[in-house]
Design an enzyme around this catalytic site. Structure first.
Site, short mmCIF file in Angstrom:
data_model
loop_
_atom_site.label_atom_id
_atom_site.label_comp_id
_atom_site.label_asym_id
_atom_site.label_seq_id
_atom_site.Cartn_x
_atom_site.Cartn_y
_atom_site.Cartn_z
CD GLU A 33 -3.07 -0.29 0.05
OE1 GLU A 33 -3.10 0.06 -1.15
OE2 GLU A 33 -3.69 -1.27 0.47
CG HIS A 34 -0.15 4.87 0.54
ND1 HIS A 34 -0.62 6.01 -0.08
CD2 HIS A 34 -1.17 4.43 1.33
CE1 HIS A 34 -1.86 6.26 0.34
NE2 HIS A 34 -2.22 5.31 1.18
CB SER A 67 -25.12 6.46 -13.65
OG SER A 67 -24.93 5.67 -12.49
CB ALA A 125 -16.39 1.43 -0.25
N GLY A 126 -13.50 3.06 -1.44
CA GLY A 126 -12.08 2.80 -1.69
C GLY A 126 -11.85 1.49 -2.42
CB SER A 129 -16.57 3.02 -7.75
OG SER A 129 -16.33 4.21 -7.03
CB SER A 130 -13.10 6.71 -9.91
OG SER A 130 -11.88 6.43 -9.29
CG ASP A 174 -6.68 2.11 -7.63
OD1 ASP A 174 -6.03 1.32 -6.93
OD2 ASP A 174 -7.09 3.20 -7.20
C1 GLA Z 1 -5.28 4.69 -4.16
C2 GLA Z 1 -4.55 5.05 -5.44
C3 GLA Z 1 -3.52 3.98 -5.81
C4 GLA Z 1 -2.61 3.65 -4.62
C5 GLA Z 1 -3.43 3.41 -3.36
C6 GLA Z 1 -2.57 3.24 -2.14
O1 GLA Z 1 -6.07 3.54 -4.37
O2 GLA Z 1 -5.47 5.21 -6.50
O3 GLA Z 1 -2.77 4.41 -6.92
O4 GLA Z 1 -1.66 4.65 -4.43
O5 GLA Z 1 -4.35 4.46 -3.10
O6 GLA Z 1 -1.81 2.07 -2.22
#
Ligand code: GLA
Length: 393
Positions: A33-34, A67, A125-126, A129-130, A174
């Site tokens: 992550e990150h 939509s 919700a992370g 979806s985008s 993503d």
């Molecule tokens: C979001 C960003 C990704 C990534 C994550 C963290 O989902 O769109 O590019 O940086 O945060 O891992």
């Protein structure tokens, strides 16, 4: 959702039959992550929740989008020569940005189209979806107009939309996960070189649970960009002595030896996360390949701790869910997933324990935070693709 409903909606809205249908998934990140914008590794997979579209070509130049998730926005309409960002167009800016950059990449979109979109990814919700709408538009344009778009180009165009059209400075994870996803496989991606490999996820006897904090992520984008800035600062100080292009190139030992070059303590912690998380991601792949699920779970837990203490992107909601999850029987590992600051966490839970897990973690969360969390079982599915009009679930 089922195909009949989407077809019926299409007929109601556009008074015509749809001709083709498409799907793009959401994603979870198992670990890493990150690290994407730090030139490190990520290990996401596409999930079976996602966004569906039914579409048909038009004889004129108009694009008309509807939509089911945003019925109050009604039909959003623009023509192929009006592809500027427009706040009024709300969610439709994602498809619009894709159309614009796909055209700019040299593909000929000879006529307009209309489509109905419906997503079952929980909103905000992370779970990306985008990026799901971006890649959905990519496969839709590709399929309607036989453009033959290279998949990696489509992924990069999706990222460009996010960065330049929408203005979120996100990495490539993503779009890559959604563009390249494969049923029952995680994707180990080197974000510096874009080399990747699929790793089968065989969780015999276990399920991946998604735990949604239901906390909206208003602050996320500004904090996200702030973390990126801190990592850039750390990199440039390390470059005084080291010839590296990204934090993801460092081993833990190299970081430890040189960390005193980073003058600000907070910035040093951010960089430590980026380096250690990248190494953890590679270790996690090895453990998974060796069938050591327990060890994989421990790395997930360490990832969360590092995101909580060093990168500071969790917050009380995600911490409450994950810390309650760690206490439950039959839990292999749990961590936040995605950008953080709210959104979702994941846990790997023994089949027999799923029900009591949801009851216990749900109660602990409600008690502490004052509103409920949601839980979903994640299945790992394919990336964005054209589907048969009858293929919806
Ligand atoms: C979001 C960003 C990704 C990534 C994550 C963290 O989902 O769109 O590019 O940086 O945060 O891992």
């Amino acid at each position: 959702m089922n195909s009949t409903q989407l077809k019926t909606t299409f007929r109601d809205i556009f008074e015509a039959q749809p001709e083709q249908a498409f799907f793009a998934p959401g994603r979870i990140n198992l670990i890493g992550e990150h690290t994407d914008y730090n030139g490190g590794h990520v290990f996401p997979c596409a999930i079976t929740y996602g966004t569906y579209a039914a579409a048909r070509k038009r004889d004129d130049n108009l694009v008309r989008l509807y939509s089911v998730n945003f019925p109050d926005k009604e039909i959003i309409e623009f023509d192929l020569t009006q592809l500027e960002y427009d706040k009024q167009h709300h969610w439709a800016n994602y498809p619009k940005g894709m159309i614009r950059y796909i055209k700019e990449a040299g593909y000929d979109i000879p006529q307009g189209f209309e489509c109905v979109i419906e997503g079952n990814i929980p909103n905000g919700a992370g779970l990306s979806s985008s990026a799901s709408i971006e890649l959905l538009t990519g496969v839709l344009l590709d399929g309607l107009f036989n453009l033959g778009i290279d998949r990696l180009d489509m992924i990069k165009i999706g990222k460009r939309v996010e960065n330049e059209f929408i203005g979120v400075n996100s990495g490539i994870m993503d779009q890559f996960a959604i563009g390249m996803g494969k049923k029952d496989a995680g994707i180990l991606l080197d974000c510096q070189t874009l080399n990747f490999q699929y790793a089968p996820i065989k969780l015999e006897g276990y399920k991946i649970l998604i735990m949604n904090t239901n906390k909206r992520r208003e602050l996320a984008d500004s904090k996200y960009n702030e973390r990126r800035g801190e990592c850039e600062q750390a990199l440039s100080q390390l470059q005084q002595r080291l010839s590296i292009q990204a934090l993801g190139q460092l081993t833990e030992a190299e970081f430890d030896e040189n960390q005193n070059l980073i003058t600000n303590e907070t910035v040093r912690k951010r960089a430590k996360h980026a380096v250690y998380e990248n190494v953890r991601t590679l270790k996690a792949l090895e453990e998974l390949k060796a069938g050591n699920l327990e060890a994989f779970g421990k790395l997930m837990n360490q990832s969360h701790i590092s995101l909580r203490d060093d990168y500071e992107v969790t917050g009380v909601e995600l911490d409450s869910l994950v810390e309650a999850a760690w206490k439950q029987p039959g839990v292999i590992g749990a961590r936040m997933t995605g950008a953080g600051f709210g959104g979702c966490a994941i846990a790997i839970v023994e089949n027999e324990q799923v029900e009591s897990f949801i009851a216990n973690v749900g109660a602990a969360y409600q008690n502490k935070i004052g509103y409920p969390a949601d839980f979903y079982v994640a299945s790992i599915g394919d990336g964005a693709k054209e589907i048969q009009l009858g293929e919806f679930e």
